[in-house]
Design a protein around this motif. Structure first.
Motif, short mmCIF file in Angstrom:
data_model
loop_
_atom_site.label_atom_id
_atom_site.label_comp_id
_atom_site.label_asym_id
_atom_site.label_seq_id
_atom_site.Cartn_x
_atom_site.Cartn_y
_atom_site.Cartn_z
N UNK A 119 -12.58 -10.27 0.28
CA UNK A 119 -12.81 -9.30 -0.57
C UNK A 119 -11.88 -9.08 -1.24
N UNK A 120 -11.55 -8.33 -2.30
CA UNK A 120 -10.37 -7.70 -3.37
C UNK A 120 -9.70 -6.59 -3.07
N UNK A 121 -10.27 -5.76 -2.23
CA UNK A 121 -9.78 -4.53 -1.95
C UNK A 121 -10.54 -3.71 -1.03
N UNK A 122 -9.90 -2.73 -0.46
CA UNK A 122 -10.71 -1.73 0.33
C UNK A 122 -10.33 -0.33 -0.18
N UNK A 123 -11.28 0.71 0.01
CA UNK A 123 -11.20 1.80 -0.55
C UNK A 123 -11.59 2.92 0.73
N UNK A 124 -10.51 3.50 1.10
CA UNK A 124 -10.77 4.51 2.32
C UNK A 124 -11.09 5.57 1.91
N UNK A 125 -12.39 6.50 2.16
CA UNK A 125 -12.84 7.41 1.67
C UNK A 125 -12.96 8.57 2.91
N UNK A 126 -12.07 9.73 2.84
CA UNK A 126 -12.11 10.42 3.95
C UNK A 126 -12.13 11.77 3.41
N UNK A 127 -12.44 12.81 4.24
CA UNK A 127 -12.30 14.27 4.21
C UNK A 127 -11.00 14.64 4.65
N UNK A 128 -10.03 14.12 4.07
CA UNK A 128 -8.59 14.38 4.75
C UNK A 128 -7.69 13.72 3.90
N UNK A 129 -6.18 14.02 3.89
CA UNK A 129 -5.32 13.63 2.89
C UNK A 129 -5.14 12.09 3.01
N UNK A 130 -5.59 11.45 3.88
CA UNK A 130 -5.67 10.06 4.17
C UNK A 130 -5.14 9.76 5.54
N UNK A 131 -6.04 9.51 6.41
CA UNK A 131 -5.54 9.37 7.82
C UNK A 131 -5.77 7.87 8.10
N UNK A 132 -7.29 7.89 8.28
CA UNK A 132 -7.71 6.63 8.83
C UNK A 132 -7.35 5.25 7.89
N UNK A 133 -6.88 5.59 6.42
CA UNK A 133 -6.39 4.49 5.76
C UNK A 133 -5.01 3.87 6.69
N UNK A 134 -4.39 4.53 7.39
CA UNK A 134 -3.24 4.05 8.10
C UNK A 134 -3.82 2.71 9.02
N UNK A 135 -5.01 3.09 9.83
CA UNK A 135 -5.71 2.07 10.58
C UNK A 135 -5.98 0.99 9.65
N UNK A 136 -6.51 1.17 8.45
CA UNK A 136 -7.33 -0.02 7.83
C UNK A 136 -5.98 -0.68 7.43
N UNK A 137 -5.00 0.06 6.75
CA UNK A 137 -3.77 -0.98 6.43
C UNK A 137 -3.14 -1.75 7.55
N UNK A 138 -3.17 -1.23 8.79
CA UNK A 138 -2.75 -1.90 9.81
C UNK A 138 -3.64 -3.13 10.20
N UNK B 289 -5.50 -4.68 8.00
CA UNK B 289 -5.52 -5.80 7.23
C UNK B 289 -4.06 -6.69 7.28
N UNK B 290 -3.07 -5.83 7.78
CA UNK B 290 -1.81 -6.45 7.85
C UNK B 290 -1.79 -7.56 9.03
N UNK B 291 -2.50 -6.81 10.12
CA UNK B 291 -2.48 -7.98 11.38
C UNK B 291 -3.47 -8.98 10.76
N UNK B 292 -4.33 -8.78 10.13
CA UNK B 292 -5.24 -10.01 9.69
C UNK B 292 -4.50 -11.17 8.98
N UNK B 293 -3.50 -10.62 8.20
CA UNK B 293 -2.83 -11.60 7.48
C UNK B 293 -3.21 -11.77 6.06
N UNK B 294 -4.61 -11.36 5.46
CA UNK B 294 -4.92 -11.52 4.22
C UNK B 294 -4.61 -10.21 3.60
N UNK B 295 -3.60 -9.97 3.00
CA UNK B 295 -2.99 -8.77 2.28
C UNK B 295 -3.68 -8.43 0.82
#
Lengths: 364, 261
Positions: A307-326, A328-334
């Motif tokens: 895919x071309x990108x992720x959008x993390x939608x949360x009822x917070x200032x952005x917390x789960x997005x860190x796990x998504x980034x990790x 993606x990073x660990x998967x190797x396809x940035x």
């Protein structure tokens, strides 16, 4: 087909606990989850199944009652909301450090501090990264419907006993307060004392018969080499959970160019948002983590390569997005990982989510 | 007569309870904890309740109590032993559960838990070791530290303007309707030990009879923390602690059977 009812999420948590053979509940009132204990007290399960229900003097006492009760090998649970969970965090650390199974429910409200009583997802970090002191993890389940409030009580106990680890249902005031149709589970009998000894006798404080060593429930170890060995054992357990237990739901991800990641209440909003976006011709899917810990890293990593990108939608200032980034990073396809969220007890609207998707990925 | 003629089972007048585990205790020589552990082992042994008894250990010097008495144990967080005991006994009302706490644990950080457990009349025994000091962390002021008493955090002596007054929490506990037996004992002489043992036995009997909370304070020495010899500490306790914390039963009522739920 089980019994169908129209019920509040909080009421269903109580009903599901009775029906799955829960042995005990200890809690302290806090909005927006007080209906859990109120429902239990009205149902009087001690008359029906023998389940114990007690209103504690504080969340601190409630979680330590859970610590004591869980040590006896029985299925016990508590529920609270964000500020109360903060108070419980010391006890949760002891429970994790003593490797005891139990269920903790957080019907989140907006923070920090006293915050608000409106729904929020801002306790994500607290839930999935540990919350109290020391290296430990909770098994964290995130229901997105009243039906899942029913289903995850039994599942949480199953996982908690499988791993001898506290499990958490991380939900929020919206799902706790909303009424939906729910198919209730059938009644399961509570474990008998013989079953309990068979399942938990090697470790539970059931009273020491002649001929067995004392069962001692503690998180204390003065010898740091032994404490390191204990920690390594916990970490091995967490790696096994990460291997075997991630759960998620993927909606319209097969042909998706963009994927929204959202859980619980925000995932319901995003379900509508992807419909709206697809009506506009945007190929977008929804990945809904069901277990927040262990996080569905592999599913995110695999998606990131097509895919071309992720959008993390949360009822917070952005917390789960860190796990998504990790992930993606660990998967190797940035690919880009973007964020949209509302704070302080506000639920985003589907239109806002679509707009955020367009602004982040489709403009320019 | 040879000594071998004397050492025979029929001449046995005293033996260590088998529940007291053969190991080296970490307690300082002169400390009261060891004596109270011995009493507990004897009482549990003599009453034949080993298979039913669950001990809740505190944070403090008695954190390792579970190494010394051969029963199932749980180690609580600081101050939370009464809540942990509540959890155990509510789930297994036929177990005999006791919480063992020091004065920092019970009368400072754990005041809410002890007062509410006693007020609910949880069917448990509470053993309260009051030595007026935080022993394990190195002799800091406790809520029970006497006025003028020197500790590592009151080097000039406890000053009421700064630190408030010593707390008689056992007197407070005795006011609560959930308690059936509240007493203050000591273990510095053989006679005191015998008396204390009778109290602890009564407390356990009350729990067997489902009479609610039984609370036994043991005014104790911490000679290492007080920086005294064991004998000197006993004398200091008798001269300074006993006038402020007078020994004896504060409450002994025949309470109706309480039921959990």
């Amino acid at each position: 087909m089980g019994e169908l009812r129209l019920m509040k999420g909080n009421e269903v948590l109580a009903e599901a606990a009775i029906r799955c053979g829960c042995d005990g509940y200890f809690g302290y009132p806090i909005t927006p989850q007080s209906e859990v204990m109120e429902t239990l007290m009205a149902r009087q399960p001690w008359e029906e199944t023998g389940m114990v229900v007690l209103q504690a003097e504080s969340e601190v006492a409630a979680i330590n009652m859970i610590y004591g009760a869980a040590a006896t090998g029985k299925k016990v649970m508590t529920s609270s909301s964000s500020p109360g969970i903060s108070l419980m965090s010391e006890g949760i650390s002891y429970i994790a450090g003593s490797e005891l199974p139990c269920l903790i429910i957080n019907v989140q409200r907006g923070g920090p501090g006293l915050g608000t009583i409106q729904p929020s997802q801002a306790d994500y970090f607290q839930a999935v990264k540990g919350g109290g002191h020391g290296d430990y993890k909770l098994i964290v389940l995130a229901p997105s419907s009243v039906q899942e409030m029913n289903d995850f009580v039994d599942l949480a106990f199953e996982l908690a006993f499988k791993y001898r680890n506290p499990a958490m249902i991380l939900t929020d005031g919206a799902i706790g307060q909303m009424m939906e149709k729910v198919e209730l589970a059938d009644f399961k009998p509570r474990w008998t004392n013989d079953e309990l000894i068979e399942k938990c006798g090697s470790w539970a404080t059931t009273g020491k018969p002649a001929g067995r060593k004392p069962n001692i429930i503690t998180s204390l170890e003065m010898d740091s080499a032994k404490m390191e060995a204990n920690n390594k054992r916990f970490q091995e357990k967490y790696r096994k959970m990460e291997e075997e237990e991630p759960r998620y739901e993927a909606l319209m991800c097969d042909d998706a160019e963009y994927v929204i990641v959202a859980f619980g209440t925000s995932s319901r909003v995003c379900q509508k948002a992807i419909e709206l976006a697809r009506a506009k011709g945007v190929k977008v899917g929804l990945l809904r983590p069901i277990t927040l810990y262990p996080f569905p890293k592999k599913a995110i990593a695999e998606l990131s390569c097509r895919i071309k990108g992720f959008l993390s939608v949360e009822m917070s200032a952005g917390q789960m997005i860190e796990d998504i980034k990790l992930s993606v990073f660990e998967g190797g396809c940035i690919v880009p990982v973007k964020f949209f969220g509302r704070l302080g007890g506000i639920i985003p609207s589907p239109g806002e989510v679509v707009k955020a998707l367009e602004e982040n990925f489709l403009k320019g | 007569m040879d000594i071998k003629d004397i050492i025979k089972p029929e001449n046995l007048v005293y033996k260590k309870s088998e529940l007291l585990i053969d190991t080296i205790m970490h307690y300082c020589p002169g400390c009261s904890h060891g004596v109270v552990h011995k009493i507990l082992s004897e009482v549990i042994d003599e009453m034949g309740i080993q298979e039913k008894t669950i001990g809740i250990a505190p944070v403090g010097c008695a954190v390792f109590a579970y190494n010394y008495i051969d029963i199932d144990w749980q180690e609580a967080a600081h101050g939370r032993a009464p809540a942990v005991a509540t959890g155990v006994v509510r789930l297994n009302p036929d177990n005999i559960v006791f919480a063992y706490q020091g004065d920092g644990d019970l009368a400072s950080i754990g005041t809410a838990e002890i007062i509410h457990a006693c007020n609910r009349g949880e069917n448990i025994v509470v053993i309260f070791i009051n030595n007026g000091i935080y022993g394990m962390t190195g002799g800091q002021m406790a809520p029970t530290t006497l006025v003028g008493q020197v500790t590592s955090t009151t080097p000039a002596g406890r000053n009421v303007d700064l630190n408030g007054y010593p707390m008689k929490i056992t007197e407070l506990i005795a006011q609560l309707p959930g308690t059936s037996y509240v007493t203050r004992q000591s273990v510095q002489t053989a006679a005191a030990v015998r008396k204390c043992k009778r109290s602890i036995k009564k407390a356990f009997q009350n729990v067997i009879d489902k009479k609610g909370t039984s609370f036994v304070e043991v005014v104790s020495t911490c000679n290492a923390g007080w920086k005294m010899t064991p004998v000197g500490a006993n004398k200091w306790m008798e001269e300074n602690m006993f006038p402020f914390y007078p020994l004896g039963d504060m409450k002994d009522s025949d309470k109706k059977e309480v039921s959990n739920n």
